[in-house]
Motif scaffolding. Structure first.
Motif, mmCIF file in Angstrom:
data_model
loop_
_atom_site.group_PDB
_atom_site.id
_atom_site.type_symbol
_atom_site.label_atom_id
_atom_site.label_comp_id
_atom_site.label_asym_id
_atom_site.label_seq_id
_atom_site.Cartn_x
_atom_site.Cartn_y
_atom_site.Cartn_z
ATOM 1 N N THR A 87 59.786 -12.752 18.706
ATOM 2 C CA THR A 87 60.741 -13.850 18.799
ATOM 3 C C THR A 87 60.303 -14.868 19.842
ATOM 4 N N CYS A 91 64.454 -28.551 13.788
ATOM 5 C CA CYS A 91 63.350 -27.599 13.622
ATOM 6 C C CYS A 91 63.622 -26.327 14.422
ATOM 7 N N SER A 141 66.411 -24.358 12.761
ATOM 8 C CA SER A 141 65.973 -23.702 11.526
ATOM 9 C C SER A 141 65.132 -22.469 11.823
ATOM 10 N N ILE A 142 64.183 -22.616 12.729
ATOM 11 C CA ILE A 142 63.333 -21.474 13.087
ATOM 12 C C ILE A 142 64.173 -20.364 13.719
ATOM 13 N N GLY A 200 67.349 -19.747 13.214
ATOM 14 C CA GLY A 200 68.147 -19.127 12.153
ATOM 15 C C GLY A 200 67.330 -18.185 11.286
ATOM 16 N N ILE A 201 66.115 -18.591 10.973
ATOM 17 C CA ILE A 201 65.233 -17.734 10.173
ATOM 18 C C ILE A 201 64.904 -16.457 10.937
ATOM 19 N N ILE A 202 64.608 -16.590 12.216
ATOM 20 C CA ILE A 202 64.300 -15.406 13.033
ATOM 21 C C ILE A 202 65.496 -14.467 13.090
ATOM 22 N N CYS A 203 66.698 -15.018 13.283
ATOM 23 C CA CYS A 203 67.904 -14.174 13.317
ATOM 24 C C CYS A 203 68.109 -13.459 11.988
ATOM 25 N N GLY A 204 67.894 -14.165 10.892
ATOM 26 C CA GLY A 204 68.040 -13.552 9.572
ATOM 27 C C GLY A 204 67.055 -12.419 9.353
ATOM 28 N N ILE A 205 65.817 -12.616 9.790
ATOM 29 C CA ILE A 205 64.797 -11.573 9.643
ATOM 30 C C ILE A 205 65.135 -10.371 10.519
#
Length: 59
Positions: free
Chosen positions: A7, A21, A24-25, A27-32
């Motif tokens: 992370t 940006c 978005s990054i 949010g993507i990291i949290c989702g993963i």
């Protein structure tokens, strides 16, 4: 603790980018990161069911 270095690396890559940006990054990291957390629920529930009855007493 395993996901922390990954992370930090990805968040360091977006330093200085615009807010969209970074958001978005992030949010993507949290989702993963949610995938293994949610995936651990099923094995835990199965183990609890093996060790306890419906009233919560140990078998």
């Amino acid at each position: 603790m395993v996901m922390l270095p990954i992370t930090v690396i990805f968040m360091l890559l977006v330093i200085g980018k615009n807010e969209d940006c970074v958001g978005s990054i992030g949010g993507i990291i949290c989702g993963i990161q949610l995938i293994p957390l949610i995936g651990s629920i099923l094995p835990t529930e199965i183990a609890l069911k093996k060790n306890f009855d419906k009233n919560g007493t140990r078998r």
